[in-house]
Design a protein around this motif. Structure first.
Motif, PDB file in Angstrom:
ATOM      1  N   VAL A 139      11.820 -16.058  32.666  1.00 52.23           N
ATOM      2  CA  VAL A 139      12.669 -15.447  33.687  1.00 52.23           C
ATOM      3  C   VAL A 139      13.293 -14.180  33.105  1.00 52.23           C
ATOM      4  O   VAL A 139      13.222 -13.937  31.893  1.00 52.23           O
ATOM      5  N   LYS A 140      13.890 -13.384  33.967  1.00 55.77           N
ATOM      6  CA  LYS A 140      14.640 -12.222  33.507  1.00 55.77           C
ATOM      7  C   LYS A 140      16.082 -12.371  33.954  1.00 55.77           C
ATOM      8  O   LYS A 140      16.359 -12.725  35.106  1.00 55.77           O
ATOM      9  N   VAL A 141      16.992 -12.109  33.029  1.00 57.29           N
ATOM     10  CA  VAL A 141      18.421 -12.141  33.318  1.00 57.29           C
ATOM     11  C   VAL A 141      18.989 -10.801  32.873  1.00 57.29           C
ATOM     12  O   VAL A 141      18.910 -10.455  31.685  1.00 57.29           O
ATOM     13  N   GLN A 142      19.487 -10.032  33.815  1.00 57.09           N
ATOM     14  CA  GLN A 142      20.042  -8.707  33.539  1.00 57.09           C
ATOM     15  C   GLN A 142      19.041  -7.827  32.778  1.00 57.09           C
ATOM     16  O   GLN A 142      19.415  -7.049  31.901  1.00 57.09           O
ATOM     17  N   GLY A 143      17.773  -7.984  33.085  1.00 62.54           N
ATOM     18  CA  GLY A 143      16.741  -7.165  32.456  1.00 62.54           C
ATOM     19  C   GLY A 143      16.194  -7.724  31.149  1.00 62.54           C
ATOM     20  O   GLY A 143      15.244  -7.191  30.590  1.00 62.54           O
ATOM     21  N   TYR A 144      16.767  -8.819  30.642  1.00 66.30           N
ATOM     22  CA  TYR A 144      16.317  -9.441  29.396  1.00 66.30           C
ATOM     23  C   TYR A 144      15.418 -10.640  29.717  1.00 66.30           C
ATOM     24  O   TYR A 144      15.769 -11.464  30.564  1.00 66.30           O
TER      25      TYR A 144
END
Length: 199
Positions: free
Chosen positions: A137-142
């Motif tokens: 997944v991506k969280v805030q682009g990470y």
């Protein structure tokens, strides 16, 4: 490099007691080095770096939200530990109470970062390790690895999110929730600001 030195100096000046310990360790290192005692110099420099790790860890705790969803931070359980060896420090915060808890750990210089990055960035490795319970997944682009784990009952699940942030590993676990709920909670964590402090 200059900005890292400046940031370190600001952090040290902001915490007088620890700044004194840092200054003492640096003085000991200089004295030992002048006397040709390299082992003592190395030890004193390690002590100074541990003080810096503790200061940075306490600053990271200040950035974290006091509440996530309906779970409130247990301030008495906040913990920053300077680790010996190659691993930097461990920053730990708990939200909620046993049974319905969110647990956040940040380990700087974690040896697990390379392995997690391999899973996240290599389709072959990521595919081999996929068992239907993990996904990227991506969280805030990470990029992060989200893993579903057995919960307290058959219809509830625990989730664990592992995110490499530079050389640090962030592990975020939430009891009895959905994948959407853990991602919503993770989005309240200021990862960009944390990255600036721990790099």
């Amino acid at each position: 490099m200059k900005s890292i030195i400046t940031l370190t100096a600001i952090l040290i000046c902001s915490m007088n007691g620890m700044a004194q310990d840092f200054a003492k360790a640096m003085t000991n290192a200089k004295t030992a080095y002048s006397a040709g005692k390299l082992e003592d110099t190395h030890f004193a420099l390690q002590q100074a770096m541990q003080e810096v790790d503790l200061i940075v860890g306490k600053e990271v705790l200040k950035l974290l939200p006091p509440k996530m969803d309906s779970l409130t931070n247990n301030a008495k359980d906040d913990n920053v530990t300077s680790n010996v060896g190659f691993v930097g420090c461990t920053i730990h915060r708990v939200y909620g109470k046993p049974g319905k808890q969110a647990d956040l750990s940040i380990i700087s210089n974690s040896p697990m970062v390379a392995m997690i990055n391999s899973f996240l960035n290599s389709p072959l490795l990521g595919g081999m390790m996929s068992d239907g319970k993990t996904k990227t997944v991506k969280v805030q682009g990470y990029k992060a690895r989200l893993e579903k784990q057995p919960g307290s009952t058959d219809d509830k699940n625990d989730y664990q999110l592992q995110m490499p942030l530079g050389n640090a590993l962030i592990t975020f676990k939430v009891d009895d929730c959905t994948d959407t709920q853990i991602l919503d909670m993770a989005n309240t964590i200021p990862f960009q600001q944390i990255a600036k402090l721990i790099q």
